[in-house]
Scaffold this motif. Structure first.
Motif, mmCIF file in Angstrom:
data_model
loop_
_atom_site.group_PDB
_atom_site.id
_atom_site.type_symbol
_atom_site.label_atom_id
_atom_site.label_comp_id
_atom_site.label_asym_id
_atom_site.label_seq_id
_atom_site.Cartn_x
_atom_site.Cartn_y
_atom_site.Cartn_z
ATOM 1 N N GLU A 97 0.859 -1.189 0.000
ATOM 2 C CA GLU A 97 0.000 0.000 0.000
ATOM 3 C C GLU A 97 0.890 1.231 0.000
ATOM 4 N N THR A 98 0.717 2.096 -0.988
ATOM 5 C CA THR A 98 1.641 3.219 -1.143
ATOM 6 C C THR A 98 0.977 4.587 -1.103
ATOM 7 N N ARG A 99 -0.342 4.661 -1.120
ATOM 8 C CA ARG A 99 -1.003 5.952 -1.222
ATOM 9 C C ARG A 99 -1.099 6.644 0.135
ATOM 10 N N ARG A 100 -1.314 7.945 0.096
ATOM 11 C CA ARG A 100 -1.434 8.725 1.325
ATOM 12 C C ARG A 100 -2.831 8.638 1.927
ATOM 13 N N GLY A 101 -3.735 8.052 1.194
ATOM 14 C CA GLY A 101 -5.097 7.839 1.678
ATOM 15 C C GLY A 101 -5.898 7.109 0.623
ATOM 16 N N ALA A 103 -10.013 6.598 -0.797
ATOM 17 C CA ALA A 103 -11.381 7.096 -0.738
ATOM 18 C C ALA A 103 -12.277 6.104 -0.006
ATOM 19 N N SER A 104 -12.035 4.816 -0.191
ATOM 20 C CA SER A 104 -12.864 3.803 0.464
ATOM 21 C C SER A 104 -12.765 3.894 1.979
ATOM 22 N N ASP A 105 -11.585 4.244 2.497
ATOM 23 C CA ASP A 105 -11.440 4.409 3.946
ATOM 24 C C ASP A 105 -12.200 5.640 4.430
ATOM 25 N N ARG A 106 -12.116 6.724 3.699
ATOM 26 C CA ARG A 106 -12.790 7.955 4.114
ATOM 27 C C ARG A 106 -14.303 7.790 4.117
ATOM 28 N N GLN A 107 -14.807 6.837 3.334
ATOM 29 C CA GLN A 107 -16.250 6.580 3.281
ATOM 30 C C GLN A 107 -16.693 5.556 4.317
ATOM 31 N N ASP A 108 -15.757 4.976 5.035
ATOM 32 C CA ASP A 108 -16.044 3.914 5.996
ATOM 33 C C ASP A 108 -16.527 4.532 7.314
ATOM 34 N N ASP A 206 -6.911 10.534 -9.013
ATOM 35 C CA ASP A 206 -6.303 11.529 -8.126
ATOM 36 C C ASP A 206 -7.083 11.732 -6.827
ATOM 37 N N SER A 207 -8.318 11.246 -6.787
ATOM 38 C CA SER A 207 -9.106 11.361 -5.555
ATOM 39 C C SER A 207 -9.006 10.092 -4.713
ATOM 40 N N ASP A 208 -8.062 9.208 -5.050
ATOM 41 C CA ASP A 208 -7.793 7.979 -4.296
ATOM 42 C C ASP A 208 -8.905 6.940 -4.431
ATOM 43 N N THR A 209 -9.700 7.053 -5.500
ATOM 44 C CA THR A 209 -10.740 6.070 -5.776
ATOM 45 C C THR A 209 -10.179 4.993 -6.703
ATOM 46 N N MET A 210 -10.375 3.739 -6.336
ATOM 47 C CA MET A 210 -9.884 2.667 -7.190
ATOM 48 C C MET A 210 -10.733 2.590 -8.453
#
Length: 250
Positions: A97-101, A103-108, A206-210
């Motif tokens: 896992e390399t991203r800074r965040g 989107a799926s986590d922020r929606q959890d 760019d919004s961290d959405t897969m």
């Protein structure tokens, strides 16, 4: 609807068998050869499905007439196919896992609870936890290395706190500072690798959405990701030790 098949070639000098044909619509290669029917032979074939058929052809047929394109054609799969990999792998499943965040986590809802209380709740009856526990209880290995910034982002702090829940069902969760990951020349790619033979490369916007999931099975490419895994595991530390490092910097 019938396939549109194009004859590719044969090494036969007499009757044209064995031979290769190409499906003009899908690019699939149709192999024509002698059926393999002996039950003892079929029993030795790995990943052989009930609807599959096996044929035997000379090696030179594939060498002389198989596809020679140097550019790999990406294989995209849907979410259901991706999820099945977590129940069908035989030995190991591992993620970088390399991203800074994400989107799926922020929606959890668990993330929202973490923001409010500083602690992430967990439902051990969630399908993910139930499956991973079943896999690890069966002797399989599941793990991941997470790259974190200094200081960690809010999303990274959430995952660090949540790591104890993953560990409780048998996951090996480790961490690596981004500076150390850069020095180890780890790529900025998110991926899972299953049984050292299948890579699921995760593409994000760019919004961290897969966006989509790309499967890679070409051996040389899989080896490259296996090398990344080994390097990450060599430099990373267990999540609880990393949490202590983070606390010491605050």
């Amino acid at each position: 609807m019938a396939r549109q098949l194009r004859f590719t070639g044969t090494d036969s000098k007499v009757d044209g068998c064995p031979a290769l044909h190409t499906d003009e619509g899908t690019g699939e290669i149709i192999v024509q050869g002698t059926p393999v029917t002996d039950p003892e032979d079929l029993a030795q074939l790995q990943h052989f499905g009930s609807d599959d058929a096996a044929v035997s052809v000379p090696r030179e047929l594939l060498v002389n007439w198989g596809p020679k394109e140097m550019e790999r054609v990406p294989e995209m799969v849907d979410r259901d196919t991706f999820r099945r990999l977590f129940t069908t792998f035989e030995h190991t499943a591992w993620r970088l896992e390399t991203r800074r965040g994400y989107a799926s986590d922020r929606q959890d809802p668990d993330f929202q609870a973490f923001l409010a209380t500083g602690s992430s709740p967990c439902d051990p009856a969630e399908p993910w936890f139930l499956n991973i526990k079943n896999q690890t209880d069966a002797g399989k290995t599941v793990g991941r290395v997470r790259i974190a910034d200094s200081p960690p982002t809010t999303e990274q702090r959430f995952l660090l706190d949540y790591a104890r829940h993953n560990a409780a069902v048998g996951e090996d969760i480790r961490y690596l500072w981004r500076e150390d990951a850069d020095q180890a020349t780890l790529p900025a790619e998110d991926f899972w690798i299953f049984d050292s033979r299948i890579v699921a490369l995760l593409h994000f916007d760019d919004s961290d959405t897969m966006l989509d999931i790309e499967l890679i099975t070409e051996p040389a490419q899989v080896v490259r990701y296996a090398i990344v895994r080994d390097a990450a595991m060599h430099h990373a530390v267990p999540y609880d030790r990393f949490a202590a490092q983070v606390a010491a910097t605050e």
